[in-house]
Design a protein around this motif. Structure first.
Motif, PDB file in Angstrom:
ATOM      1  N   LEU A  87      -7.508 -18.686 -17.579  1.00  0.00           N
ATOM      2  CA  LEU A  87      -7.080 -19.588 -18.644  1.00  0.00           C
ATOM      3  C   LEU A  87      -5.784 -19.125 -19.312  1.00  0.00           C
ATOM      4  O   LEU A  87      -5.105 -19.919 -19.974  1.00  0.00           O
ATOM      5  CB  LEU A  87      -8.186 -19.721 -19.699  1.00  0.00           C
ATOM      6  N   GLU A  88      -5.425 -17.875 -19.127  1.00  0.00           N
ATOM      7  CA  GLU A  88      -4.199 -17.357 -19.715  1.00  0.00           C
ATOM      8  C   GLU A  88      -2.981 -17.555 -18.811  1.00  0.00           C
ATOM      9  O   GLU A  88      -1.883 -17.124 -19.146  1.00  0.00           O
ATOM     10  CB  GLU A  88      -4.370 -15.875 -20.045  1.00  0.00           C
ATOM     11  N   ALA A 104      -5.250 -25.803 -13.225  1.00  0.00           N
ATOM     12  CA  ALA A 104      -4.076 -26.254 -12.477  1.00  0.00           C
ATOM     13  C   ALA A 104      -3.580 -27.612 -12.967  1.00  0.00           C
ATOM     14  O   ALA A 104      -2.372 -27.905 -12.879  1.00  0.00           O
ATOM     15  CB  ALA A 104      -4.402 -26.317 -10.986  1.00  0.00           C
ATOM     16  N   GLU A 105      -4.478 -28.443 -13.465  1.00  0.00           N
ATOM     17  CA  GLU A 105      -4.088 -29.783 -13.915  1.00  0.00           C
ATOM     18  C   GLU A 105      -3.328 -29.773 -15.226  1.00  0.00           C
ATOM     19  O   GLU A 105      -2.878 -30.831 -15.683  1.00  0.00           O
ATOM     20  CB  GLU A 105      -5.326 -30.664 -13.991  1.00  0.00           C
ATOM     21  N   ARG A 106      -3.152 -28.614 -15.829  1.00  0.00           N
ATOM     22  CA  ARG A 106      -2.314 -28.535 -17.032  1.00  0.00           C
ATOM     23  C   ARG A 106      -0.857 -28.903 -16.727  1.00  0.00           C
ATOM     24  O   ARG A 106      -0.139 -29.418 -17.576  1.00  0.00           O
ATOM     25  CB  ARG A 106      -2.329 -27.096 -17.587  1.00  0.00           C
ATOM     26  N   ILE A 129      -7.446 -31.817  -6.971  1.00  0.00           N
ATOM     27  CA  ILE A 129      -6.589 -31.589  -8.137  1.00  0.00           C
ATOM     28  C   ILE A 129      -5.675 -32.791  -8.382  1.00  0.00           C
ATOM     29  O   ILE A 129      -5.163 -33.392  -7.441  1.00  0.00           O
ATOM     30  CB  ILE A 129      -5.745 -30.319  -7.942  1.00  0.00           C
ATOM     31  N   TRP A 130      -5.477 -33.122  -9.628  1.00  0.00           N
ATOM     32  CA  TRP A 130      -4.608 -34.199 -10.118  1.00  0.00           C
ATOM     33  C   TRP A 130      -5.199 -35.582  -9.798  1.00  0.00           C
ATOM     34  O   TRP A 130      -6.306 -35.687  -9.265  1.00  0.00           O
ATOM     35  CB  TRP A 130      -3.168 -34.060  -9.574  1.00  0.00           C
ATOM     36  N   HIS A 145       1.555 -22.612 -12.231  1.00  0.00           N
ATOM     37  CA  HIS A 145       0.779 -22.610 -10.981  1.00  0.00           C
ATOM     38  C   HIS A 145       0.898 -21.295 -10.227  1.00  0.00           C
ATOM     39  O   HIS A 145      -0.087 -20.789  -9.678  1.00  0.00           O
ATOM     40  CB  HIS A 145       1.258 -23.757 -10.080  1.00  0.00           C
ATOM     41  N   SER A 146       2.087 -20.744 -10.174  1.00  0.00           N
ATOM     42  CA  SER A 146       2.274 -19.484  -9.452  1.00  0.00           C
ATOM     43  C   SER A 146       1.506 -18.352 -10.120  1.00  0.00           C
ATOM     44  O   SER A 146       0.892 -17.515  -9.451  1.00  0.00           O
ATOM     45  CB  SER A 146       3.766 -19.133  -9.376  1.00  0.00           C
TER      46      SER A 146
END
Length: 227
Positions: free
Chosen positions: A96-97, A221-223, A182-183, A101-102
């Motif tokens: 979460l931190e 990842a969707e952030r 995802i997405w 994406h990388s």
């Protein structure tokens, strides 16, 4: 013995409750028959009371040993499950931190190696569009080839998935893999963990914790959109 004879024997067998009553009322018959006592694994002690003989004691000891071993196995399993859950919860905080994406896939790889002692983790994504740095690109339909059509997860060694681990592939002897979506519209992907042990992940293992990490990875990842 014919079926007729066998049925007759069962029909004429004494009632168990009646047999107990008979033994209680005629205890002397049992105490005065050394051969019968020996067959039952019993003996008389100095006070003329029926006591466990060596055979009976051996059976009791064997039972106690089996129960003790089973209890130790249950305790060890409980400790291992608790440790795995604690490490998984700590891993969620690490993920979460992530800043992008990388960084997210780098953190997942560190979770695999540092927290779980694995060879590493890899993330692959289908589609004609570009993938984030550190993620592996897959062609459309390749997730089904890796996991199996419509399968959520796959445990155990699977040679076609070795390419996901790049230069670490030679050290991967078994895998735990879970499907990602995802997405929106969803792009199919795979989150894969590699173990250096052939029995690290096996086909009969549950994949609940791996699936949980996969869901955390998806939501994190969707952030960010894929640029």
């Amino acid at each position: 013995m014919s079926d007729g004879a066998r049925i007759k024997t069962l029909d004429t067998a004494p009632d168990l409750a009646a047999l107990r009553d008979l033994i209680r009322e005629n205890g002397a018959l049992l105490r005065d028959d050394p051969e019968l006592l020996a067959d039952l694994g019993l003996r008389l002690d100095a006070a003329n009371l029926v006591d466990f003989g060596p055979a009976a004691l051996a059976r009791v000891a064997a039972t106690a040993k089996r129960e003790s071993k089973a209890r130790r196995m249950l305790e060890a399993t409980a400790r291992a499950n608790f440790s795995a859950q604690a490490q998984t919860h700590a891993a969620v905080i690490d993920l979460l931190e992530a800043r992008n994406h990388s960084d997210l896939v780098r953190r997942m790889d560190e979770v695999a190696t540092l927290r779980f002692g694995l060879t590493g983790a890899a993330v692959a994504l289908e589609g004609p569009m570009r993938v984030p740095a550190g993620w592996y690109p897959l062609v459309e339909g390749q997730v089904d080839l890796i996991l199996g059509p419509q399968k959520l997860a796959r445990m155990g060694f699977h040679a076609p998935a070795l390419g996901l681990f790049g230069d670490k592939a030679a050290n991967v002897k078994s895998m735990a893999m879970v499907r990602l979506a995802i997405w929106e519209p969803a792009r199919q992907g795979v989150l894969a963990f590699g173990s250096p042990e052939p029995e690290g992940f096996t086909k009969d293992m549950g994949h609940e914790l791996v699936d949980f990490l996969g869901r955390v990875f998806e939501r994190t990842a969707e952030r960010w959109p894929v640029l």
